[in-house]
Write an enzyme that holds these catalytic residues in place. Structure first.
Site, mmCIF file in Angstrom:
data_model
loop_
_atom_site.group_PDB
_atom_site.id
_atom_site.type_symbol
_atom_site.label_atom_id
_atom_site.label_comp_id
_atom_site.label_asym_id
_atom_site.label_seq_id
_atom_site.Cartn_x
_atom_site.Cartn_y
_atom_site.Cartn_z
ATOM 1 N N ILE A 60 0.690 -51.203 94.602
ATOM 2 C CA ILE A 60 -0.498 -51.467 95.407
ATOM 3 C C ILE A 60 -1.015 -50.156 96.008
ATOM 4 O O ILE A 60 -1.846 -50.162 96.904
ATOM 5 C CB ILE A 60 -0.176 -52.499 96.515
ATOM 6 C CG1 ILE A 60 1.068 -52.113 97.333
ATOM 7 C CG2 ILE A 60 0.102 -53.868 95.897
ATOM 8 C CD1 ILE A 60 0.767 -51.358 98.580
ATOM 9 N N HIS A 104 -0.428 -57.066 91.668
ATOM 10 C CA HIS A 104 -0.126 -57.457 93.055
ATOM 11 C C HIS A 104 -1.161 -56.945 94.034
ATOM 12 O O HIS A 104 -0.871 -56.759 95.215
ATOM 13 C CB HIS A 104 1.283 -56.978 93.436
ATOM 14 C CG HIS A 104 2.362 -57.674 92.654
ATOM 15 N ND1 HIS A 104 3.625 -57.178 92.491
ATOM 16 C CD2 HIS A 104 2.343 -58.859 91.970
ATOM 17 C CE1 HIS A 104 4.346 -58.010 91.744
ATOM 18 N NE2 HIS A 104 3.585 -59.029 91.416
HETATM 19 P P1 NAD Z 1 11.593 -52.494 92.919
HETATM 20 O O1 NAD Z 1 11.668 -51.811 94.241
HETATM 21 O O2 NAD Z 1 12.127 -53.876 92.800
HETATM 22 O O3 NAD Z 1 12.317 -51.629 91.796
HETATM 23 C C1 NAD Z 1 12.059 -50.273 91.642
HETATM 24 C C2 NAD Z 1 13.054 -49.745 90.617
HETATM 25 O O4 NAD Z 1 12.693 -48.403 90.327
HETATM 26 C C3 NAD Z 1 14.486 -49.724 91.126
HETATM 27 O O5 NAD Z 1 15.326 -50.364 90.183
HETATM 28 C C4 NAD Z 1 14.812 -48.227 91.258
HETATM 29 O O6 NAD Z 1 16.137 -47.926 90.906
HETATM 30 C C5 NAD Z 1 13.855 -47.608 90.289
HETATM 31 N N1 NAD Z 1 13.421 -46.248 90.653
HETATM 32 C C6 NAD Z 1 13.043 -45.799 91.884
HETATM 33 N N2 NAD Z 1 12.617 -44.530 91.797
HETATM 34 C C7 NAD Z 1 12.755 -44.158 90.499
HETATM 35 C C8 NAD Z 1 12.481 -42.960 89.792
HETATM 36 N N3 NAD Z 1 11.951 -41.885 90.400
HETATM 37 N N4 NAD Z 1 12.748 -42.920 88.469
HETATM 38 C C9 NAD Z 1 13.269 -44.017 87.824
HETATM 39 N N5 NAD Z 1 13.537 -45.180 88.454
HETATM 40 C C10 NAD Z 1 13.274 -45.251 89.769
HETATM 41 O O7 NAD Z 1 10.084 -52.423 92.469
HETATM 42 P P2 NAD Z 1 9.217 -53.439 91.641
HETATM 43 O O8 NAD Z 1 9.961 -53.921 90.461
HETATM 44 O O9 NAD Z 1 7.902 -52.758 91.472
HETATM 45 O O10 NAD Z 1 9.015 -54.694 92.611
HETATM 46 C C11 NAD Z 1 8.720 -54.521 93.966
HETATM 47 C C12 NAD Z 1 7.407 -55.119 94.446
HETATM 48 O O11 NAD Z 1 7.043 -54.414 95.616
HETATM 49 C C13 NAD Z 1 6.283 -54.899 93.491
HETATM 50 O O12 NAD Z 1 5.781 -56.140 93.220
HETATM 51 C C14 NAD Z 1 5.242 -54.068 94.230
HETATM 52 O O13 NAD Z 1 4.054 -54.837 94.387
HETATM 53 C C15 NAD Z 1 5.755 -53.856 95.605
HETATM 54 N N6 NAD Z 1 5.884 -52.431 96.019
HETATM 55 C C16 NAD Z 1 4.929 -51.529 95.687
HETATM 56 C C17 NAD Z 1 5.051 -50.187 96.066
HETATM 57 C C18 NAD Z 1 3.974 -49.236 95.669
HETATM 58 O O14 NAD Z 1 2.831 -49.644 95.490
HETATM 59 N N7 NAD Z 1 4.289 -47.946 95.485
HETATM 60 C C19 NAD Z 1 6.176 -49.758 96.792
HETATM 61 C C20 NAD Z 1 7.155 -50.723 97.142
HETATM 62 C C21 NAD Z 1 6.994 -52.053 96.732
#
Ligand code: NAD
Ligand code: ZN
Length: 249
Positions: free
Chosen positions: A103, A121
Site C-alpha cells: 500500500i 490491498h
Molecule cells: P508479510 O509481512 O506477511 O511477509 C513478508 C515476507 O517478506 C516475509 O516472509 C519476510 O521474510 C520477507 N522479506 C522481508 N524483507 C525481505 C527482503 N528484503 N528480501 C526478501 N524477503 C524479505 O507480507 P505480505 O505477504 O505482503 O502480507 C502482509 C500484508 O500487509 C499485505 O497484505 C500488505 O497489504 C500489508 N503490508 C504492506 C506494507 C507495504 O506496503 N510496504 C508493509 C507491511 C504490510
C-alpha cells in the site's frame, strides 16, 4: 548446475508474459517494516479489523493515531533496487503486470505505469470515504487529527473516511481482484517477491498461475507456505537477487 540468480535470469529471458507479485518484503529495504517477518509489525501490534473500525469511534481514533506514526516512515521511503528491477522488467516488456499487496505507492514511484499495476490491498498514501468513495488527501486529515483530535468525515456525504487500504474483514476491490486473476491465468511466469503468502485471497494467485501451467518462482528471505510447489525458490534478499537477475544496480 546454474546458480539460482542465473536460473532466475534464464526464466525471465524465456518468459513471454511474466507477472511479478509483490509483498511487504520488497519494501523492507526501503525502511518500511513488513508484518510477518522477524521483527515485523505484528510481533508488536494487533491489526484493526474493518468491522471494529466502522463500528467503534475509539478504534477509528486508534487507527488514525497509528497512521500518524506509520505515515512518517511511508513518506520518507524511496524505491529500492528491487522496485527498480521490477520497473525495468516492466519497461523492457518482460513483465506484463505487477500485482502488489503493498500500500506504499513505491512501484508507481519507481516508474511502473498505473495500467501495469494492480493494488490488491489499496493504497495508504491517500484516504477515501467508505460510503461514496470520494478521495480525501491525507495532509489536512492528519494535521486536524494531530492538532485537535478531529476524526475525518466526508465533506460530500458525511460518511466515515478511512485510508484507502483494505483491512482484514473488508471486501477486496472487485476490479483489482478480477484483473489479478486474469493476469495470473495469462502469464507463463509468476514471480513472488517478498510475501509470506499467508494473506488470502491474494495468496491464491501463485497457486492459480502454477496450476494453469505457468512457472512459479519465489524470492523470499524465509520459507513460505508455497515453496513446495515452486519451480525455483530463492531464500535471499530481493534487491540483490532480482537486481542481479534483471541487470539493475
Ligand atoms: P508479510 O509481512 O506477511 O511477509 C513478508 C515476507 O517478506 C516475509 O516472509 C519476510 O521474510 C520477507 N522479506 C522481508 N524483507 C525481505 C527482503 N528484503 N528480501 C526478501 N524477503 C524479505 O507480507 P505480505 O505477504 O505482503 O502480507 C502482509 C500484508 O500487509 C499485505 O497484505 C500488505 O497489504 C500489508 N503490508 C504492506 C506494507 C507495504 O506496503 N510496504 C508493509 C507491511 C504490510
Ligand atoms: Zn462520502
Amino acid at each position: 548446475m546454474h546458480d539460482p540468480v542465473a536460473q532466475l535470469r534464464d526464466l525471465l529471458r524465456a518468459a513471454r508474459h511474466a507477472v511479478c507479485f509483490t509483498g511487504a518484503g520488497i519494501s523492507t529495504e526501503s525502511g518500511i517494516p513488513d508484518f510477518r517477518g522477524p521483527g515485523g509489525l505484528w510481533s508488536r501490534i494487533q491489526p484493526i479489523d474493518y468491522q471494529d473500525f466502522v463500528t467503534s469511534e475509539p478504534m477509528r481514533r486508534e487507527a488514525w493515531r497509528r497512521k500518524l506514526i506509520t505515515d512518517r516512515t511511508l513518506r520518507a521511503a524511496e524505491p529500492n533496487r528491487g522496485h527498480r528491477a521490477v520497473a525495468q522488467l516492466v519497461s523492457s516488456g518482460i513483465c506484463a503486470c505487477v500485482l502488489t499487496q503493498n500500500i506504499d505507492g513505491l512501484h508507481q514511484r519507481s516508474g511502473v505505469p498505473e495500467e501495469k499495476l494492480v493494488e490488491l490491498h489499496g493504497n495508504g498514501t491517500y484516504a477515501a470515504c467508505l460510503d461514496c468513495g470520494l478521495r480525501h488527501e491525507l495532509d489536512p486529515i492528519l494535521s486536524a487529527f494531530e492538532q485537535a483530535g478531529t476524526l475525518p468525515v466526508c465533506g460530500s456525504c458525511g460518511g466515515i473516511v478511512k485510508t484507502a487500504t483494505i483491512s482484514f474483514g473488508q471486501r477486496m476491490p472487485l476490479n483489482a481482484m478480477q484483473r489479478a486473476e486474469s493476469e495470473a491465468l495469462a502469464c507463463d511466469l509468476f514471480v513472488v517477491l517478498g510475501s509470506s503468502l499467508a494473506v488470502f485471497p491474494a495468496a491464491e494467485l501463485p497457486r492459480r498461475a502454477k496450476l494453469n501451467g505457468a512457472k512459479l518462482v519465489i524470492v523470499n528471505r524465509e520459507p513460505t507456505a508455497q515453496d513446495a510447489c515452486a519451480d525455483l525458490v530463492i531464500h535471499a534478499e530481493i534487491g540483490s537477487t532480482l537486481g542481479a537477475a534483471a541487470g539493475i544496480d
